[in-house]
Design an enzyme around this catalytic site. Sequence first.
Site, short mmCIF file in Angstrom:
data_model
loop_
_atom_site.label_atom_id
_atom_site.label_comp_id
_atom_site.label_asym_id
_atom_site.label_seq_id
_atom_site.Cartn_x
_atom_site.Cartn_y
_atom_site.Cartn_z
CE1 TYR A 170 10.31 3.03 -0.89
CE2 TYR A 170 10.56 0.69 -1.34
CZ TYR A 170 11.11 1.95 -1.21
OH TYR A 170 12.46 2.12 -1.40
CG ASP A 202 2.68 1.42 6.80
OD1 ASP A 202 1.91 0.55 6.38
OD2 ASP A 202 3.28 1.35 7.89
NE ARG A 233 6.14 -6.15 -0.80
CZ ARG A 233 7.42 -5.87 -0.96
NH1 ARG A 233 8.23 -6.75 -1.49
NH2 ARG A 233 7.89 -4.69 -0.59
CD GLU A 260 -4.09 -1.76 3.75
OE1 GLU A 260 -4.87 -0.79 3.69
OE2 GLU A 260 -3.66 -2.21 4.84
#
Length: 358
Positions: free
Chosen positions: A15, A17, A252, A254
């Site tokens: 999830y 992006d 974890r 970004e």
Amino acid sequence: MQLHWDIFCRVIDNYGDIGICWRLARQLAAEHGKRVRLWVDDLESLRPLCPAVDPALAMQSAAGVEIRRWAGDFAVDRVADVIIEAFACELPEAYVAAMAGQPARPVWINLEYLTAEAWADGCHGMASPHPRLPLVKHFFFPGFTPSTGGLLREAGLFAERDRVAAPPGDLLEISLFCYTTAPLAGWLRALADSPRPVLCHVPPGQPLAAVRACLGGDGPWQLGLARLVPLPFLPLDDYDRLLWRCAINFVRGEDSFVRAQWAGKPFVWQAYVQQDDAHLDKLTAFLDRHCAGLDAAAAAALRALFLAWNTGTDPGPAWRDYLAELPAISRHAAAWSGQLATMPDLATGLVNFCAGKV
């Protein structure tokens, strides 16, 4: 005025992006008055983050954002003033051709992945002319320095965080958002020896699968004074509140990585694994920046735990050292969050950057 913005997102893994694109889209609409269309190829992945979304609808609106399904039979009905190609997802060919046919060329942005590596400062804002069409794409790098595009941060985020943050107590509350490759077995053994009560929240998906693989069953699990409790999937804003409440956050990729830093709490980051261990270069670059100003013992403990968590070695000894240095690491996490907030946020940076391309 560059009123119309299109953001294109392909859901590649988990999830991250879509989470970043959704946060950006709604902030551009809410804080900058932009008319944003978010094109997503997998609306099922957006729904858990925004429960108002109906994956069966090809066109809908939520939080002031028009949400469109990005399907294979893509038809161009309007070209935006600013087009964001998130993470090199490659725009539909028909849309690129339509961009080239506009009397006023739109601004084309490739929103890149976050890195603390020094080279990103020099690459931020670089132009890449299209090989055939009269178009130019600019690369926009999120980052940790004024030479980059900054980090996603909504107005009022800190005020809301400080309003709802839980007071410190004897209970050590932890959130565990990791990949299945995390060296969980060693950490769970160390957690079982905790001298103080622990409550560990385990989100669904890979984190819960990893815990189940180690402990069996569906939980909750009791390991000495430590209790691990499965969580339902949390929408983005609720996940933020979980980070604010916990004393330590394992994160974890970004999106959760950035949100943990805004939480101002100690965190342990697991980078997304890349070929040739390129993710370890990202990890080292971040640690070099993040540990600046932290005293030697705390910095050593923090580095050791991050490295163990990302290389698959037993994190037990590093975890115990980390806990011993937790007061210093906690003060540093709060100061780091405030330091990052002195820079413009990513959405504002994008608006200003694009305004200069008219």
